[in-house]
Design a protein around this motif. Structure first.
Motif, PDB file in Angstrom:
ATOM      1  N   ARG A  26      52.942  10.098  63.008  1.00  0.00           N
ATOM      2  CA  ARG A  26      53.043   9.618  61.631  1.00  0.00           C
ATOM      3  C   ARG A  26      54.341   8.876  61.386  1.00  0.00           C
ATOM      4  O   ARG A  26      55.325   9.058  62.103  1.00  0.00           O
ATOM      5  CB  ARG A  26      52.893  10.755  60.639  1.00  0.00           C
ATOM      6  CG  ARG A  26      54.087  11.683  60.585  1.00  0.00           C
ATOM      7  CD  ARG A  26      53.880  12.729  59.526  1.00  0.00           C
ATOM      8  NE  ARG A  26      55.033  13.631  59.470  1.00  0.00           N
ATOM      9  CZ  ARG A  26      55.247  14.493  58.516  1.00  0.00           C
ATOM     10  NH1 ARG A  26      54.389  14.600  57.518  1.00  0.00           N
ATOM     11  NH2 ARG A  26      56.302  15.267  58.533  1.00  0.00           N
ATOM     12  N   PHE A  27      54.304   8.050  60.350  1.00  0.00           N
ATOM     13  CA  PHE A  27      55.505   7.383  59.878  1.00  0.00           C
ATOM     14  C   PHE A  27      55.433   7.220  58.371  1.00  0.00           C
ATOM     15  O   PHE A  27      54.369   7.331  57.760  1.00  0.00           O
ATOM     16  CB  PHE A  27      55.736   6.033  60.578  1.00  0.00           C
ATOM     17  CG  PHE A  27      54.712   4.971  60.290  1.00  0.00           C
ATOM     18  CD1 PHE A  27      54.785   4.181  59.146  1.00  0.00           C
ATOM     19  CD2 PHE A  27      53.687   4.723  61.187  1.00  0.00           C
ATOM     20  CE1 PHE A  27      53.856   3.180  58.900  1.00  0.00           C
ATOM     21  CE2 PHE A  27      52.749   3.732  60.957  1.00  0.00           C
ATOM     22  CZ  PHE A  27      52.843   2.953  59.810  1.00  0.00           C
ATOM     23  N   TYR A  28      56.604   6.984  57.805  1.00  0.00           N
ATOM     24  CA  TYR A  28      56.727   6.720  56.375  1.00  0.00           C
ATOM     25  C   TYR A  28      57.173   5.289  56.175  1.00  0.00           C
ATOM     26  O   TYR A  28      57.871   4.706  57.017  1.00  0.00           O
ATOM     27  CB  TYR A  28      57.755   7.654  55.729  1.00  0.00           C
ATOM     28  CG  TYR A  28      57.312   9.093  55.700  1.00  0.00           C
ATOM     29  CD1 TYR A  28      56.473   9.558  54.700  1.00  0.00           C
ATOM     30  CD2 TYR A  28      57.733   9.980  56.680  1.00  0.00           C
ATOM     31  CE1 TYR A  28      56.058  10.887  54.674  1.00  0.00           C
ATOM     32  CE2 TYR A  28      57.327  11.310  56.664  1.00  0.00           C
ATOM     33  CZ  TYR A  28      56.494  11.747  55.654  1.00  0.00           C
ATOM     34  OH  TYR A  28      56.082  13.056  55.633  1.00  0.00           O
ATOM     35  N   ALA A  29      56.783   4.718  55.047  1.00  0.00           N
ATOM     36  CA  ALA A  29      57.227   3.383  54.645  1.00  0.00           C
ATOM     37  C   ALA A  29      57.246   3.358  53.120  1.00  0.00           C
ATOM     38  O   ALA A  29      56.605   4.197  52.471  1.00  0.00           O
ATOM     39  CB  ALA A  29      56.273   2.315  55.190  1.00  0.00           C
ATOM     40  N   LEU A  30      57.973   2.413  52.572  1.00  0.00           N
ATOM     41  CA  LEU A  30      58.004   2.224  51.118  1.00  0.00           C
ATOM     42  C   LEU A  30      57.221   0.979  50.757  1.00  0.00           C
ATOM     43  O   LEU A  30      57.305  -0.034  51.462  1.00  0.00           O
ATOM     44  CB  LEU A  30      59.444   2.083  50.619  1.00  0.00           C
ATOM     45  CG  LEU A  30      60.379   3.268  50.876  1.00  0.00           C
ATOM     46  CD1 LEU A  30      61.774   2.955  50.347  1.00  0.00           C
ATOM     47  CD2 LEU A  30      59.850   4.548  50.264  1.00  0.00           C
ATOM     48  N   ASP A  31      56.482   1.039  49.663  1.00  0.00           N
ATOM     49  CA  ASP A  31      55.830  -0.178  49.184  1.00  0.00           C
ATOM     50  C   ASP A  31      56.902  -1.050  48.520  1.00  0.00           C
ATOM     51  O   ASP A  31      58.067  -0.629  48.397  1.00  0.00           O
ATOM     52  CB  ASP A  31      54.613   0.145  48.302  1.00  0.00           C
ATOM     53  CG  ASP A  31      54.928   0.618  46.901  1.00  0.00           C
ATOM     54  OD1 ASP A  31      56.115   0.644  46.493  1.00  0.00           O
ATOM     55  OD2 ASP A  31      53.970   0.965  46.179  1.00  0.00           O
ATOM     56  N   PRO A  32      56.589  -2.263  48.093  1.00  0.00           N
ATOM     57  CA  PRO A  32      57.631  -3.164  47.589  1.00  0.00           C
ATOM     58  C   PRO A  32      58.290  -2.720  46.288  1.00  0.00           C
ATOM     59  O   PRO A  32      59.317  -3.274  45.905  1.00  0.00           O
ATOM     60  CB  PRO A  32      56.917  -4.502  47.417  1.00  0.00           C
ATOM     61  CG  PRO A  32      55.483  -4.189  47.388  1.00  0.00           C
ATOM     62  CD  PRO A  32      55.290  -2.921  48.164  1.00  0.00           C
ATOM     63  N   VAL A  33      57.722  -1.712  45.601  1.00  0.00           N
ATOM     64  CA  VAL A  33      58.369  -1.205  44.387  1.00  0.00           C
ATOM     65  C   VAL A  33      59.025   0.153  44.636  1.00  0.00           C
ATOM     66  O   VAL A  33      59.523   0.785  43.715  1.00  0.00           O
ATOM     67  CB  VAL A  33      57.386  -1.161  43.189  1.00  0.00           C
ATOM     68  CG1 VAL A  33      56.915  -2.570  42.847  1.00  0.00           C
ATOM     69  CG2 VAL A  33      56.215  -0.234  43.440  1.00  0.00           C
ATOM     70  N   GLY A  34      59.038   0.609  45.897  1.00  0.00           N
ATOM     71  CA  GLY A  34      59.774   1.811  46.271  1.00  0.00           C
ATOM     72  C   GLY A  34      58.976   3.085  46.374  1.00  0.00           C
ATOM     73  O   GLY A  34      59.549   4.150  46.622  1.00  0.00           O
ATOM     74  N   ASN A  35      57.651   3.039  46.221  1.00  0.00           N
ATOM     75  CA  ASN A  35      56.832   4.238  46.378  1.00  0.00           C
ATOM     76  C   ASN A  35      56.722   4.613  47.852  1.00  0.00           C
ATOM     77  O   ASN A  35      56.511   3.745  48.700  1.00  0.00           O
ATOM     78  CB  ASN A  35      55.421   4.021  45.825  1.00  0.00           C
ATOM     79  CG  ASN A  35      55.397   3.937  44.327  1.00  0.00           C
ATOM     80  OD1 ASN A  35      55.998   4.759  43.639  1.00  0.00           O
ATOM     81  ND2 ASN A  35      54.699   2.938  43.811  1.00  0.00           N
ATOM     82  N   ARG A  36      56.826   5.894  48.146  1.00  0.00           N
ATOM     83  CA  ARG A  36      56.729   6.403  49.511  1.00  0.00           C
ATOM     84  C   ARG A  36      55.260   6.486  49.938  1.00  0.00           C
ATOM     85  O   ARG A  36      54.412   6.951  49.185  1.00  0.00           O
ATOM     86  CB  ARG A  36      57.351   7.796  49.573  1.00  0.00           C
ATOM     87  CG  ARG A  36      57.416   8.405  50.943  1.00  0.00           C
ATOM     88  CD  ARG A  36      58.031   9.791  50.834  1.00  0.00           C
ATOM     89  NE  ARG A  36      58.423  10.284  52.140  1.00  0.00           N
ATOM     90  CZ  ARG A  36      58.574  11.561  52.405  1.00  0.00           C
ATOM     91  NH1 ARG A  36      58.373  12.467  51.474  1.00  0.00           N
ATOM     92  NH2 ARG A  36      58.944  11.945  53.609  1.00  0.00           N
ATOM     93  N   LEU A  37      54.975   6.030  51.145  1.00  0.00           N
ATOM     94  CA  LEU A  37      53.643   6.096  51.733  1.00  0.00           C
ATOM     95  C   LEU A  37      53.756   6.758  53.094  1.00  0.00           C
ATOM     96  O   LEU A  37      54.682   6.471  53.853  1.00  0.00           O
ATOM     97  CB  LEU A  37      53.054   4.694  51.907  1.00  0.00           C
ATOM     98  CG  LEU A  37      53.001   3.792  50.668  1.00  0.00           C
ATOM     99  CD1 LEU A  37      52.566   2.389  51.059  1.00  0.00           C
ATOM    100  CD2 LEU A  37      52.071   4.381  49.620  1.00  0.00           C
TER     101      LEU A  37
END
Length: 123
Positions: free
Chosen positions: A102-113
């Motif tokens: 797994r990995f985490y990323a942020l959408d362009p408005v800063g929400n964690r995915l």
């Protein structure tokens, strides 16, 4: 009894729809789905991929979700992580969940995915 999950909703700032369309549509490869007319007037946008629906609703006093997040199952997580990185998305790998990559990323408005794939596919 609970039968399933219909969608996950994240918040976004007012006026960010085009930015979200670029990320969720182009970068993640999701398909935008039309909101019902009565809800479209509120702003935001909805996306789907397979049986997964992700709704983004606008909030006047928006604050990104830094801890709360959707866990999105993917196939070919290595390639998917490389795809996101190729678009300039910061991908943070985490090996703390046994049985998953797994990995985490942020959408362009800063929400964690969170994006994850089982190490062994169910038989």
């Amino acid at each position: 009894m609970i039968a399933g999950l219909d969608h996950v909703q994240l918040a976004a700032p007012v006026g960010s729809e085009e930015l979200l369309r670029g990320f969720y549509g182009e970068v993640l490869g999701m398909t935008e789905i039309a909101k019902p007319a009565v809800l479209a007037a509120r702003g935001g946008c909805w996306f789907s991929a397979g049986a997964v629906q992700l709704h983004l609703g606008v909030e006047e006093d928006f604050r990104p979700a830094r801890k709360a997040h959707p866990g999105i199952l993917v196939r070919g997580i290595e390639a998917f992580g490389e795809r996101l990185a190729g678009f300039g998305v910061d991908v943070t790998w985490d090996a703390a969940l046994p049985g998953y990559r797994r990995f985490y990323a942020l959408d362009p408005v800063g929400n964690r995915l969170e994006f994850l794939e089982p190490e062994r596919l169910p038989s």
